[in-house]
Motif scaffolding. Structure first.
Motif: not given
Length: 429
Positions: A206-224
């Protein structure tokens, strides 16, 4: 979208393909430790990057990984006798130790083995985190073996699902880093509920959200890279947000958001250009916690002898429609397909052996997938031009120091700090 040339760079791993070269600069999981648990037991077959292998544990408990075809006449060593510190081919009795040395040649004159001076091709092996790992790259570039993210100590609780996927590794990995699809494809297994964060019962998360359209935020790192999928929570949506962070550890490992019982990781390991071995690890740093092995496989509908054959191949396949139950769909089950992994594989395998990415139309929720493609195509080109393999340069963060995150947090909180350890070295991002 990718061009046909870029798609080949991303997907192909056999022979001298650049992506295969990158893979060979990392320790690769060749099989589960449980597959070679007994000294002098039956050899385990494996296939990595287009090479057929056998894995065995000799009389002293040492691990050996040899090319499967006997160097004498190409018969399979998977049928061999594992005895007295060596693997003996059934055809003419040639016997090899864990390093590939020929120690007996009964079909030849006495002393032939000592005079022969050649070895069956072998790979150096290590053991850790429930797996046997091998180094398939150049010996002068071998890197020290380090424990995987799910083995912060020898006493961690680890459960593993292993399953064959009949398609290319990249489309499998893209599914693992795609947080948006879980709200639809796995909605029956991950239902919306008034809970503080993702929970784990015997049958669902079970999860606490019915939101099917998430906002995505990205960060590059040394491992990927790592990224956040941010959704509206059921509680306090004006002041809080539901955050799920996912880490891609190049070239084939993903740390996906945990639940309240165990952490989760996946490895998407290329068997060859058009086959992948899917490993899903549920783990807890403390012994006796998390989820037991058999319970984990039952939850995933991935039990050997029930859902899978002895080679970890699915009984629910594209040919039989994954035994999809349309009546169950009418009763409310979203897919009619048993088990989260098989639901995923129905999507991945239906794309074809190697998906044609030139005809896709990615959306905003595909940010991580698009970034993965860009990163790995660039990494393949760089390696092709003589550069280092992605994930091998300093500074390097020990994988056991990395962690994903899942939970409801104030909107003012920086998602980049959620679940982050204090041990990550300066300059790792």
């Amino acid at each position: 979208m990718l061009t046909a040339e870029q798609n080949q760079l991303l997907c192909r791993v056999e022979g001298d393909a650049p992506m295969g070269g990158i893979m060979r600069r990392h320790w690769l999981p060749v099989c589960l430790s449980e597959e070679v648990a007994d000294a002098d037991g039956a050899p385990a077959r494996s296939r990595l990057l287009g090479e057929d292998l056998v894995v065995f544990r000799d009389s002293k408990g040492r691990l050996g990984v040899l090319v499967e075809r006997c160097m004498h006449r190409n018969a399979s060593l998977a049928f061999g006798r594992n005895e007295n510190c060596g693997l003996r081919c059934l055809y003419h009795g040639w016997k090899f130790d864990v390093e590939g040395r020929v120690v007996d040649m009964p079909s030849e004159t006495p002393g032939a083995a000592q005079r022969f001076g050649r070895r069956q091709k072998s790979y150096r092996a290590r053991e850790g985190g429930g797996f046997v790992w091998i180094w398939m790259g150049p010996q002068d570039e071998i890197r020290e073996f380090e424990p995987p993210a799910w083995a912060p100590s020898p006493h961690a609780s680890i459960a593993v699902v292993k399953m064959h996927a009949a398609c290319n590794w990249a489309q499998v990995l893209e599914g693992s880093i795609d947080s948006a699809h879980s709200s639809s494809l796995h909605s029956t297994n991950m239902p919306t509920a008034d809970v503080a964060g993702a929970s784990a019962t015997d049958t669902a998360w079970p999860r606490p959200s019915h939101d099917k359209a998430p906002r995505l935020q990205f960060e590059a790192t040394s491992y990927g890279f790592r990224y956040a999928a941010i959704r509206k929570p059921l509680r306090n949506p004006e002041t809080h947000q539901y955050v799920r962070t996912t880490l891609f550890i190049a070239p084939f490992t993903v740390l996906i958001p945990p639940n309240d019982r165990y952490n989760l990781a996946q490895m998407l390991v290329p068997v060859d250009d058009v086959n992948t071995m899917f490993y899903w690890v549920a783990w807890h740093p403390e012994p006796g916690k998390g989820i037991p092995q058999q319970e984990w496989r039952r939850f995933c509908a991935a039990e050997v002898g029930v859902d899978l054959d002895s080679s970890f191949r699915k009984k629910r396949t594209l040919d039989n429609g994954y035994l999809q139950d349309r009546d169950a769909m009418k009763r409310g089950d979203w897919t009619g397909i048993a088990g989260i992994p098989t639901q995923d594989m129905a999507m991945w395998e239906s794309m074809g052996p190697i998906s044609d990415r030139s005809v896709e139309h990615p959306g905003a929720s595909d940010l991580a997938v698009v970034q993965f493609r860009r990163m790995m195509v660039a990494a393949a080109k760089r390696f092709q031009e003589g550069g280092p393999a992605i994930g091998t340069e300093a500074p390097r963060t020990p994988h056991v120091k990395l962690a994903s995150f899942e939970g409801v947090a104030p909107k003012a909180a920086d998602w980049k700090t959620l679940g982050e350890t204090q041990d990550e070295p300066v300059g790792a991002k």
